[in-house]
Design a protein around this motif. Sequence first.
Motif, PDB file in Angstrom:
ATOM      1  N   LEU A 193       0.831  -1.203   0.000  1.00 50.16           N
ATOM      2  CA  LEU A 193       0.000   0.000   0.000  1.00 50.16           C
ATOM      3  C   LEU A 193       0.867   1.255   0.000  1.00 50.16           C
ATOM      4  O   LEU A 193       0.580   2.220  -0.720  1.00 50.16           O
ATOM      5  CB  LEU A 193      -0.929   0.003   1.220  1.00 50.16           C
ATOM      6  CG  LEU A 193      -2.044  -1.040   1.229  1.00 50.16           C
ATOM      7  CD1 LEU A 193      -2.735  -1.052   2.591  1.00 50.16           C
ATOM      8  CD2 LEU A 193      -3.064  -0.767   0.127  1.00 50.16           C
ATOM      9  N   ARG A 194       1.915   1.235   0.796  1.00 52.67           N
ATOM     10  CA  ARG A 194       2.810   2.392   0.830  1.00 52.67           C
ATOM     11  C   ARG A 194       3.524   2.564  -0.504  1.00 52.67           C
ATOM     12  O   ARG A 194       3.701   3.697  -0.982  1.00 52.67           O
ATOM     13  CB  ARG A 194       3.816   2.227   1.972  1.00 52.67           C
ATOM     14  CG  ARG A 194       3.199   2.423   3.359  1.00 52.67           C
ATOM     15  CD  ARG A 194       4.262   2.476   4.442  1.00 52.67           C
ATOM     16  NE  ARG A 194       4.778   1.155   4.745  1.00 52.67           N
ATOM     17  CZ  ARG A 194       4.258   0.368   5.682  1.00 52.67           C
ATOM     18  NH1 ARG A 194       3.221   0.767   6.394  1.00 52.67           N
ATOM     19  NH2 ARG A 194       4.779  -0.826   5.922  1.00 52.67           N
ATOM     20  N   LEU A 195       3.940   1.457  -1.126  1.00 50.17           N
ATOM     21  CA  LEU A 195       4.591   1.542  -2.433  1.00 50.17           C
ATOM     22  C   LEU A 195       3.627   2.088  -3.479  1.00 50.17           C
ATOM     23  O   LEU A 195       3.994   2.934  -4.301  1.00 50.17           O
ATOM     24  CB  LEU A 195       5.099   0.164  -2.844  1.00 50.17           C
ATOM     25  CG  LEU A 195       5.725   0.067  -4.238  1.00 50.17           C
ATOM     26  CD1 LEU A 195       6.948   0.963  -4.347  1.00 50.17           C
ATOM     27  CD2 LEU A 195       6.090  -1.389  -4.557  1.00 50.17           C
ATOM     28  N   ARG A 196       2.376   1.591  -3.467  1.00 52.23           N
ATOM     29  CA  ARG A 196       1.379   2.087  -4.408  1.00 52.23           C
ATOM     30  C   ARG A 196       1.197   3.596  -4.275  1.00 52.23           C
ATOM     31  O   ARG A 196       1.227   4.327  -5.276  1.00 52.23           O
ATOM     32  CB  ARG A 196       0.046   1.395  -4.177  1.00 52.23           C
ATOM     33  CG  ARG A 196      -1.079   1.864  -5.098  1.00 52.23           C
ATOM     34  CD  ARG A 196      -2.450   1.473  -4.583  1.00 52.23           C
ATOM     35  NE  ARG A 196      -2.727   2.126  -3.301  1.00 52.23           N
ATOM     36  CZ  ARG A 196      -3.830   1.897  -2.580  1.00 52.23           C
ATOM     37  NH1 ARG A 196      -4.717   1.018  -2.990  1.00 52.23           N
ATOM     38  NH2 ARG A 196      -4.014   2.535  -1.438  1.00 52.23           N
ATOM     39  N   ASP A 197       1.033   4.066  -3.054  1.00 50.19           N
ATOM     40  CA  ASP A 197       0.789   5.494  -2.847  1.00 50.19           C
ATOM     41  C   ASP A 197       2.000   6.324  -3.243  1.00 50.19           C
ATOM     42  O   ASP A 197       1.861   7.410  -3.829  1.00 50.19           O
ATOM     43  CB  ASP A 197       0.420   5.754  -1.382  1.00 50.19           C
ATOM     44  CG  ASP A 197      -0.919   5.141  -1.003  1.00 50.19           C
ATOM     45  OD1 ASP A 197      -1.695   4.812  -1.923  1.00 50.19           O
ATOM     46  OD2 ASP A 197      -1.179   4.980   0.205  1.00 50.19           O
ATOM     47  N   LEU A 198       3.204   5.805  -2.961  1.00 55.84           N
ATOM     48  CA  LEU A 198       4.417   6.519  -3.321  1.00 55.84           C
ATOM     49  C   LEU A 198       4.534   6.680  -4.833  1.00 55.84           C
ATOM     50  O   LEU A 198       4.830   7.770  -5.345  1.00 55.84           O
ATOM     51  CB  LEU A 198       5.640   5.778  -2.768  1.00 55.84           C
ATOM     52  CG  LEU A 198       7.018   6.361  -3.100  1.00 55.84           C
ATOM     53  CD1 LEU A 198       7.188   7.711  -2.420  1.00 55.84           C
ATOM     54  CD2 LEU A 198       8.126   5.410  -2.654  1.00 55.84           C
ATOM     55  N   LEU A 199       4.288   5.609  -5.579  1.00 59.60           N
ATOM     56  CA  LEU A 199       4.414   5.671  -7.036  1.00 59.60           C
ATOM     57  C   LEU A 199       3.292   6.494  -7.661  1.00 59.60           C
ATOM     58  O   LEU A 199       3.511   7.240  -8.622  1.00 59.60           O
ATOM     59  CB  LEU A 199       4.430   4.258  -7.611  1.00 59.60           C
ATOM     60  CG  LEU A 199       5.684   3.433  -7.290  1.00 59.60           C
ATOM     61  CD1 LEU A 199       5.560   2.026  -7.834  1.00 59.60           C
ATOM     62  CD2 LEU A 199       6.937   4.111  -7.849  1.00 59.60           C
ATOM     63  N   ARG A 200       2.081   6.353  -7.142  1.00 59.98           N
ATOM     64  CA  ARG A 200       0.983   7.152  -7.675  1.00 59.98           C
ATOM     65  C   ARG A 200       1.222   8.639  -7.451  1.00 59.98           C
ATOM     66  O   ARG A 200       0.907   9.463  -8.316  1.00 59.98           O
ATOM     67  CB  ARG A 200      -0.338   6.715  -7.037  1.00 59.98           C
ATOM     68  CG  ARG A 200      -0.866   5.393  -7.577  1.00 59.98           C
ATOM     69  CD  ARG A 200      -2.183   5.011  -6.927  1.00 59.98           C
ATOM     70  NE  ARG A 200      -2.727   3.774  -7.504  1.00 59.98           N
ATOM     71  CZ  ARG A 200      -3.815   3.161  -7.055  1.00 59.98           C
ATOM     72  NH1 ARG A 200      -4.481   3.655  -6.020  1.00 59.98           N
ATOM     73  NH2 ARG A 200      -4.236   2.052  -7.634  1.00 59.98           N
ATOM     74  N   ASN A 201       1.782   8.991  -6.316  1.00 58.42           N
ATOM     75  CA  ASN A 201       2.074  10.403  -6.038  1.00 58.42           C
ATOM     76  C   ASN A 201       3.129  10.951  -6.977  1.00 58.42           C
ATOM     77  O   ASN A 201       3.210  12.163  -7.194  1.00 58.42           O
ATOM     78  CB  ASN A 201       2.530  10.568  -4.586  1.00 58.42           C
ATOM     79  CG  ASN A 201       1.406  10.374  -3.592  1.00 58.42           C
ATOM     80  OD1 ASN A 201       0.228  10.473  -3.957  1.00 58.42           O
ATOM     81  ND2 ASN A 201       1.753  10.079  -2.353  1.00 58.42           N
ATOM     82  N   ASP A 202       3.932  10.019  -7.550  1.00 59.48           N
ATOM     83  CA  ASP A 202       4.973  10.426  -8.497  1.00 59.48           C
ATOM     84  C   ASP A 202       4.490  10.336  -9.940  1.00 59.48           C
ATOM     85  O   ASP A 202       5.282  10.454 -10.870  1.00 59.48           O
ATOM     86  CB  ASP A 202       6.210   9.546  -8.303  1.00 59.48           C
ATOM     87  CG  ASP A 202       7.478  10.198  -8.823  1.00 59.48           C
ATOM     88  OD1 ASP A 202       7.574  11.437  -8.751  1.00 59.48           O
ATOM     89  OD2 ASP A 202       8.375   9.470  -9.295  1.00 59.48           O
ATOM     90  N   GLY A 203       3.186  10.073 -10.112  1.00 57.07           N
ATOM     91  CA  GLY A 203       2.599  10.081 -11.443  1.00 57.07           C
ATOM     92  C   GLY A 203       2.567   8.742 -12.149  1.00 57.07           C
ATOM     93  O   GLY A 203       2.213   8.677 -13.333  1.00 57.07           O
ATOM     94  N   HIS A 204       2.902   7.667 -11.465  1.00 60.92           N
ATOM     95  CA  HIS A 204       2.890   6.342 -12.079  1.00 60.92           C
ATOM     96  C   HIS A 204       1.549   5.652 -11.852  1.00 60.92           C
ATOM     97  O   HIS A 204       0.828   5.952 -10.901  1.00 60.92           O
ATOM     98  CB  HIS A 204       4.015   5.478 -11.502  1.00 60.92           C
ATOM     99  CG  HIS A 204       5.378   6.033 -11.731  1.00 60.92           C
ATOM    100  ND1 HIS A 204       6.022   5.967 -12.941  1.00 60.92           N
ATOM    101  CD2 HIS A 204       6.221   6.699 -10.886  1.00 60.92           C
ATOM    102  CE1 HIS A 204       7.197   6.552 -12.850  1.00 60.92           C
ATOM    103  NE2 HIS A 204       7.355   7.005 -11.617  1.00 60.92           N
TER     104      HIS A 204
END
Length: 223
Positions: A193-204
């Motif tokens: 979940l943390r990885l998902r949110d981190l990448l989504r916040n970076d536009g991925h």
Amino acid sequence: MNLPLDLSRVHFPVTTLGPGRRLGIWFQGCSIRCPGCISADTWGSGRHRTTVGQLLDKVQPWLAEADGITVSGGEPFDQPEALLELLEAFRQRSGIDILVYSGYPREQLAETLGRADGLIDALISDPFDRQQPQSMALRGSDNQRLNLLTDLGRERFADFERPLRPDDHALDLMVDDDGSVWMAGIPARDDLLRLRDLLRNDGHSLQISADTASRSASGNLPE
């Protein structure tokens, strides 16, 4: 070897689900569906229909290089006949160890395990419980049991009856032909979940099994 098998994916080498470089096989379809499961994408059936024989042909080149085999899912024991035929074929072709993951209690598997006598060296049993701590090697929650079923299993897996160590915090990455990236291993609680949110916040764009589980709860996951 013509028994049908609902398969999720196969990967070699896997280094995070048992000792050494392992052949990883994930069955597709699970009737248990533990809340919080990190592999909710394997719940529904029908991802890749194959046969035991076709799967064996696919993985044969890796068997000579593998130190062991890990079978997971999904729920392997939801396809007991295909599982037994596959395990027996592996025993005939190789002397490496076999680890199987199941969300069923060992007691509930007694009949199938009786038929699989000598075919499974180690079994991780019992359903994932997100309310339980996660402090033991090879397990997603501490209620799950490591069952050592053969002499080879005791030789290869006795060291895993222990608390997690820093070097256990690792994941294997798998890349499918379509560019999809999969992770093999047992992440710490909420890491994905943390990885998902981190990448989504970076536009991925990223989808994890927790998203799949949400769709399933809404009735949108294929059965």
